[in-house]
Write an enzyme that holds these catalytic residues in place. Structure first.
Site, PDB file in Angstrom:
ATOM      1  N   GLU A  22       0.512   2.399  -7.748  1.00  0.00           N
ATOM      2  CA  GLU A  22       1.787   2.288  -7.148  1.00  0.00           C
ATOM      3  C   GLU A  22       2.328   3.633  -7.178  1.00  0.00           C
ATOM      4  O   GLU A  22       2.079   4.503  -8.083  1.00  0.00           O
ATOM      5  CB  GLU A  22       2.618   1.105  -7.523  1.00  0.00           C
ATOM      6  CG  GLU A  22       2.082  -0.268  -6.905  1.00  0.00           C
ATOM      7  CD  GLU A  22       2.998  -1.229  -7.263  1.00  0.00           C
ATOM      8  OE1 GLU A  22       3.852  -1.392  -7.806  1.00  0.00           O
ATOM      9  OE2 GLU A  22       2.479  -2.533  -6.808  1.00  0.00           O
ATOM     10  N   CYS A  26      -4.871  -6.677   2.528  1.00  0.00           N
ATOM     11  CA  CYS A  26      -3.941  -6.387   3.502  1.00  0.00           C
ATOM     12  C   CYS A  26      -4.700  -5.928   4.844  1.00  0.00           C
ATOM     13  O   CYS A  26      -5.923  -5.600   5.065  1.00  0.00           O
ATOM     14  CB  CYS A  26      -2.913  -5.351   2.984  1.00  0.00           C
ATOM     15  SG  CYS A  26      -3.642  -3.526   3.106  1.00  0.00           S
ATOM     16  N   GLU A  54      -8.495  -2.242  -3.039  1.00  0.00           N
ATOM     17  CA  GLU A  54      -9.563  -2.206  -2.268  1.00  0.00           C
ATOM     18  C   GLU A  54      -9.968  -0.711  -1.849  1.00  0.00           C
ATOM     19  O   GLU A  54     -11.166  -0.382  -2.063  1.00  0.00           O
ATOM     20  CB  GLU A  54      -9.432  -2.809  -0.937  1.00  0.00           C
ATOM     21  CG  GLU A  54      -9.434  -4.525  -1.405  1.00  0.00           C
ATOM     22  CD  GLU A  54      -7.839  -5.061  -1.536  1.00  0.00           C
ATOM     23  OE1 GLU A  54      -7.162  -4.218  -2.084  1.00  0.00           O
ATOM     24  OE2 GLU A  54      -7.620  -6.010  -1.101  1.00  0.00           O
ATOM     25  N   ASN A  57      -4.964  -1.313  -7.830  1.00  0.00           N
ATOM     26  CA  ASN A  57      -3.787  -0.843  -7.142  1.00  0.00           C
ATOM     27  C   ASN A  57      -3.055   0.191  -7.994  1.00  0.00           C
ATOM     28  O   ASN A  57      -2.886  -0.013  -9.257  1.00  0.00           O
ATOM     29  CB  ASN A  57      -2.847  -1.805  -6.478  1.00  0.00           C
ATOM     30  CG  ASN A  57      -2.583  -3.028  -7.368  1.00  0.00           C
ATOM     31  OD1 ASN A  57      -3.146  -3.292  -8.476  1.00  0.00           O
ATOM     32  ND2 ASN A  57      -1.364  -3.585  -7.278  1.00  0.00           N
TER      33      ASN A  57
HETATM   34  N1  THU Z   1      -2.407  -5.176  -3.192  1.00  0.00           N
HETATM   35  C1  THU Z   1      -3.758  -4.791  -3.358  1.00  0.00           C
HETATM   36  O1  THU Z   1      -3.873  -3.831  -4.089  1.00  0.00           O
HETATM   37  N2  THU Z   1      -4.614  -5.565  -2.690  1.00  0.00           N
HETATM   38  C2  THU Z   1      -4.520  -6.494  -1.851  1.00  0.00           C
HETATM   39  O2  THU Z   1      -5.247  -7.196  -1.536  1.00  0.00           O
HETATM   40  C3  THU Z   1      -2.987  -7.106  -1.707  1.00  0.00           C
HETATM   41  C4  THU Z   1      -1.811  -6.184  -2.267  1.00  0.00           C
HETATM   42  C5  THU Z   1      -1.248  -4.471  -4.055  1.00  0.00           C
HETATM   43  C6  THU Z   1      -0.440  -3.551  -3.152  1.00  0.00           C
HETATM   44  C7  THU Z   1       0.723  -3.551  -3.953  1.00  0.00           C
HETATM   45  O3  THU Z   1       0.516  -2.555  -5.065  1.00  0.00           O
HETATM   46  C8  THU Z   1       0.785  -4.933  -4.599  1.00  0.00           C
HETATM   47  O4  THU Z   1      -0.407  -5.344  -4.531  1.00  0.00           O
HETATM   48  C9  THU Z   1       2.070  -5.699  -4.047  1.00  0.00           C
HETATM   49  O5  THU Z   1       1.748  -5.853  -2.426  1.00  0.00           O
END
Ligand code: THU
Length: 139
Positions: A47, A89, A58, A45
């Protein structure tokens, strides 16, 4: 010796997770895909100060797969911190659907190993996918 394929996904996701860019949530996620070309593609991830622009692990793994030439997801593993299952998500379930069959394994892991073994169909039943746009709209 051939490595256990699930172990290889776990190790790839764990190594990726360490590179996550998560200054806001402090919730690092790693994802790893085993693709139809036999390779493993990982993502994290990433941000952003403009919060909605952050991307999930993902999505990063899927982008790496497409760039690398893979076109089908044979299995995907998502590794998150904490106690609760780090399931993809809603948006990422649809992203996975683009490249995966309903019976595609979605493995959910924590820091020490696999916590749940699901399928894409269990996470996203009655999904809209590429076949809906094919002539005739057949499943
Ligand atoms: N996040 C993911 O990268 N994948 C998931 O399956 C669930 C959530 C990330 C998004 C965000 O950067 C952090 O987790 C908190 O939601």
């Amino acid at each position: 010796m051939t490595r256990d394929p699930i172990e290889a996904l776990f190790e790839a996701a764990k190594a990726a997770q360490a590179q996550a860019y998560v200054p806001y949530s402090r919730f690092p996620v790693g994802a790893a895909i085993r693709a139809d070309d036999g390779r493993v593609y990982a993502g994290v991830n990433v941000e952003n100060a403009a919060y909605p622009l952050g991307t999930c692990a993902e999505a990063g793994a899927i982008a790496a797969m497409v760039l690398g030439g893979g076109r089908r997801i044979e299995a995907i593993l998502v590794l998150g911190p904490g106690e609760a299952l780090c399931t993809p998500c809603g948006g990422c379930r649809q992203r996975i659907r683009e490249f995966a069959a309903p019976d595609c394994p979605v493995l959910i892991a924590g820091p020490t190993g696999i916590r749940a073994r699901l399928t894409l169909a269990a996470l996203l039943p009655h999904a809209f996918g590429p076949a809906n746009l094919a002539p005739g709209g057949a499943a």
